[in-house]
Enzyme design. Structure first.
Site, mmCIF file in Angstrom:
data_model
loop_
_atom_site.group_PDB
_atom_site.id
_atom_site.type_symbol
_atom_site.label_atom_id
_atom_site.label_comp_id
_atom_site.label_asym_id
_atom_site.label_seq_id
_atom_site.Cartn_x
_atom_site.Cartn_y
_atom_site.Cartn_z
ATOM 1 N N TYR A 116 1.133 -0.879 -0.164
ATOM 2 C CA TYR A 116 0.107 0.001 0.126
ATOM 3 C C TYR A 116 0.926 1.238 0.191
ATOM 4 O O TYR A 116 1.935 1.541 0.995
ATOM 5 C CB TYR A 116 -0.528 0.181 0.886
ATOM 6 C CG TYR A 116 -1.712 1.195 1.195
ATOM 7 C CD1 TYR A 116 -2.883 1.284 0.764
ATOM 8 C CD2 TYR A 116 -0.962 2.440 1.670
ATOM 9 C CE1 TYR A 116 -3.819 2.269 1.128
ATOM 10 C CE2 TYR A 116 -1.699 3.852 2.280
ATOM 11 C CZ TYR A 116 -3.370 3.388 1.808
ATOM 12 O OH TYR A 116 -4.193 4.493 1.690
ATOM 13 N N GLU A 204 -3.675 7.252 -4.004
ATOM 14 C CA GLU A 204 -3.850 5.972 -3.558
ATOM 15 C C GLU A 204 -3.190 4.592 -4.024
ATOM 16 O O GLU A 204 -4.001 4.704 -4.670
ATOM 17 C CB GLU A 204 -5.075 6.201 -2.521
ATOM 18 C CG GLU A 204 -5.277 4.641 -1.070
ATOM 19 C CD GLU A 204 -6.371 4.370 -0.947
ATOM 20 O OE1 GLU A 204 -6.891 3.811 -1.647
ATOM 21 O OE2 GLU A 204 -6.225 3.831 0.806
#
Ligand code: ADP
Ligand code: MG
Length: 395
Positions: A116, A204
């Site tokens: 991530y 993101e």
């Protein structure tokens, strides 16, 4: 403002962020052609909506999954035909879901690890903040709740920009060594440049993947942009998809009104964001529930007030309206005329409380009282809130 994943990939290409090959398609036939052109043994078909959690989502027609692995172009067409035109429900869309108008057809890669990586504006430090984690492919909120020690936060000095020692530190924390560290530094730097140059408020990448062959690729992308910077980002504005936005908010933006729909029953029309917040608070305090936030701005015109009324009334939950105007720059009489015109035009039947104060207030009050419309006047903010709550209860 948000964009779709396929549009984010255009930014990836521009700034040199590594991703898998892929192209958008609007019809099943097009999906088949794109799959054939990509030519890999494995292909993913991904529903394009402004919401995450697609992989685990379900279409209203019962078809499971907004991200599908297929092996032939014909299969890509088949899957696309089940997605296109259908609403996809994920944990981020609400129960009605979002209609899929486009699919991304992309090379499917083998995945060794899912990571991530995100950049956002941290209000506490007034600087860009990088968030990275070894736990990719799942909600970062869940990771933060259960295993916060697996999240790395790094603040970037906005004047210096991201530094090589920082990209290496993040790569090391993600277990990316040797050639992967080199790729990671390049990718993080490219994403940071995208973030700054495209005026993003958030980028993101979830997941950022490592393949068995040792490639590091951004496989999913969520971008948010700073609306106040859009005036200098025409290429980003061109990516806007109003079908993904609340139609009331789209209408409001056409008239330069700041509108946010809520789920209460008392609509409010206010000038100034702070006064609008206070008005919502006092409605709640008086036992009501605000149906919206609406700031018509400091110098609203009659047309804007009229448009604002129509937007408010397009919300079926609205049972009463509270207008709270402080005439600083604004002339109260202009507002009064706007209210009357709008009320007549829409044939207003709901209780309407108006509190006017400030510039030219006497003329405004006179205009309202001579209009022949049933308008409940109020003197203070508390008085206005109590009156609208009582009027809605009585109606
Ligand atoms: P969402 O976050 O909306 O569910 P993602 O794009 O993250 O959508 O896709 C969900 C999962 O599907 C990813 O975590 C990844 O495991 C897999 N996936 C997505 N794109 C690819 C791809 N190009 N190749 C292989 N797997 C993929
Ligand atoms: Mg994802």
């Amino acid at each position: 403002m948000n964009i779709h994943e396929y549009q984010a990939r255009e930014l990836f290409e521009k700034f040199g962020v590594a991703s898998s090959k892929g192209k958008v398609a609007s019809t099943p036939e097009e999906a088949e052609q794109v799959a054939a052109a990509i030519g890999t043994a494995k292909i993913v078909v991904k529903a394009q909506i402004h919401a995450g959690g697609r992989g685990k989502g379900t279409f209203v027609n019962g078809f499971k999954g907004g991200v599908h692995l297929v092996h032939t172009p014909a299969e890509a067409r088949e899957v696309a035909s089940k997605m296109l035109g259908q609403a996809l429900v994920t944990n981020q869309t609400g129960p009605e879901g979002r209609v899929v108008n486009k699919v991304l057809v992309a090379e499917a890669v083998d995945i060794s690890r899912e990571l991530y990586f995100a950049i956002l504006v941290d209000r506490a430090t007034s600087a860009p903040m990088i968030i990275a984690s070894t736990e990719g492919g799942m909600d970062i909120e869940t990771v933060a709740e259960h295993t916060p020690e697996k999240i790395l936060n790094i603040s970037v000095d906005p004047l210096l920009g991201i530094q090589p020692y920082q990209t290496r530190k993040i790569a090391a924390a993600l277990g990316l060594r040797g050639p992967l560290m080199t790729q990671a530094s390049k990718l993080f730097t490219a994403l940071y440049r995208t973030f700054i140059e495209a005026d993003c408020s958030m980028v993101e990448i979830n997941p950022l993947v490592v393949t068995p062959e040792g490639r590091l690729l951004a496989l999913d992308a969520k971008f948010n942009f700073d609306d106040n910077a859009l005036y200098r980002q025409p290429a980003i504005v061109a990516m806007r998809d109003t079908a993904e936005e609340d139609p009331r908010e789209v209408a409001a933006s056409e008239f330069n009104l700041n509108y946010i729909g809520l789920d209460g029953n008392i609509a409010c029309l206010v000038n100034g964001a702070g006064l609008a917040m206070a008005t919502m608070d006092i409605i709640q305090y008086s036992g009501g529930k605000p149906a919206n936030f609406l700031d018509v701005g400091g110098g609203a015109t009659k047309d804007q007030v009229s448009a604002a009324f129509k937007i408010i009334l397009s919300d079926k939950n609205v049972e009463g309206i509270l207008v709270n105007i402080f005439g600083g720059i604004m002339d109260c009489d202009v507002i009064a005329h706007g209210i009357i015109e709008a009320a007549r035009e829409v044939g207003l039947k709901l209780p309407l409380v108006v509190r006017l104060e400030g510039n030219n207030v006497e003329a405004g009050k006179k205009t309202l009282s001579e209009s022949g419309l049933t308008i409940i006047g109020a003197s203070t903010l508390a008085d206005a809130a109590q009156k609208i709550v009582a009027a809605v209860k009585a109606a």
